[in-house]
Motif scaffolding. Structure first.
Motif: not given
Length: 334
Positions: A57-63, A73-83
């Motif tokens: 149970a984590v929140e994946v957040v696109a950045l 904690p509980g949040r996954v920060d992602v530089v989202d390349l969307g490829l």
């Protein structure tokens, strides 16, 4: 006031393999955030799918940038390349996944060179997929060297029992023996010595393997490779105060290192170093690239297409890779 924790860019690896699963699985552990500020470079949609597969149970957040990250904690920060395509199957070779894996490493390298992150931690890519996408590198080590303009780097494998640095890596055995020469041996040992000192070992004891069985047994085996290719380097190193011992018979060097006689073993070629390390601790093994202008660690396993998407992937190696990246990284300034 405590120093800021280092920001570590985590590349997602091949999206068809277990990389997304080990990344979200590792970042579901709140203890990771006590050591570093993790930032994934990858694909947010795939990471959400991986979280479902892993049952975490984590929140994946696109950045779009590092500045938007919160490192909680509980949040996954992602530089989202969307490829990645929406319907990318698990466990199948995909040129699209190979291209995306290359771009994750490229972006992470740029962030590291610019100082926005203090280290890179890589999930596994698939070499065949990388090549299918037109990026003809043997692996992460050579790719990162090219992206950062680094002429020569070394691969180090680290386990709780043994640490090994390699004079040669992804070339054939005959080519490796031809390539080994005193200058390369000397530079490799120096890189290993610096890495050991950076990890807190003030005066590391370094064991240097020979090339032939029994390190040549005083000329009985081979054609004098130890005397020609290794011993001159050791003489130079010892004259500079580096405790480099050898050439050692490889069949006993790793046993001696495992019991604590050596802080680091220098292997002459790929399998000489990789075989013993993987017997001793692949589940906790970490791959460290030594000589780059940035810190880089990696899990010491592959994409495991056979179990990708099943939730069976072990996350211990990724957690250990993040720990070692945090320990080796320079202090963040922000």
């Amino acid at each position: 006031m405590s120093s800021p924790l280092p920001v570590i860019a985590i590349t997602m690896g091949d999206g068809a393999g277990i990389g997304p699963e080990v990344v979200v699985g590792a970042l579901a552990d709140p203890a990771v955030y006590d050591r570093c500020r993790p930032l994934v470079v990858g694909d947010a949609r795939r990471l959400r799918q991986a979280a479902d597969v892993q049952g975490v149970a984590v929140e994946v957040v696109a950045l779009e940038s590092v500045a938007q990250a919160r490192f909680e904690p509980g949040r996954v920060d992602v530089v989202d390349l969307g490829l990645l395509p929406d319907d990318l199957p698990w466990g199948q070779l995909s040129p699209a996944a190979g291209e995306a894996a290359y771009q994750y490493v490229r972006v992470a390298s740029e962030l590291a060179v610019s100082g926005e992150v203090q280290a890179i931690c890589t999930a596994p890519l698939n070499k065949e997929a990388l090549h299918a996408a037109g990026h003809l590198y043997p692996g992460h080590t050579e790719l990162l060297a090219a992206l950062t303009g680094t002429e020569e780097v070394s691969m180090m494998l680290s386990t709780p029992k043994v640490k090994v640095i390699h004079v040669t890596t992804h070339i054939g055995l005959i080519d490796a023996i031809a390539k080994i020469e005193p200058g390369l041996v000397e530079r490799t040992v120096r890189r290993g010595h610096e890495a050991m000192r950076a990890s807190g070992i003030e005066a590391p004891v370094i064991g240097v393997c020979g090339i032939n069985p029994h390190a040549g047994e005083n000329g009985l085996f081979g054609a004098g490779e130890e005397e020609e290719k290794i011993e001159p380097a050791l003489e130079t190193l010892r004259a500079d105060g580096i405790d480099a011992r050898g050439p050692l018979p490889a069949d006993t060097a790793f046993f001696l290192a495992g019991r604590g006689d050596y802080d680091l073993i220098v292997a002459m070629y790929h399998d000489q170093g990789h075989g013993p390390v993987k017997v001793l601790g692949i589940e906790a093994g970490v791959n460290i690239t030594v000589g780059l202008p940035v810190i880089r660690t990696s899990v010491d396993h592959g994409t495991a297409f056979d179990i990708a998407g099943t939730g069976k992937a072990e996350v211990g190696s990724m957690i250990e890779a993040l720990r070692q990246a945090a320990d080796l990284a320079p202090v963040s300034v922000g």
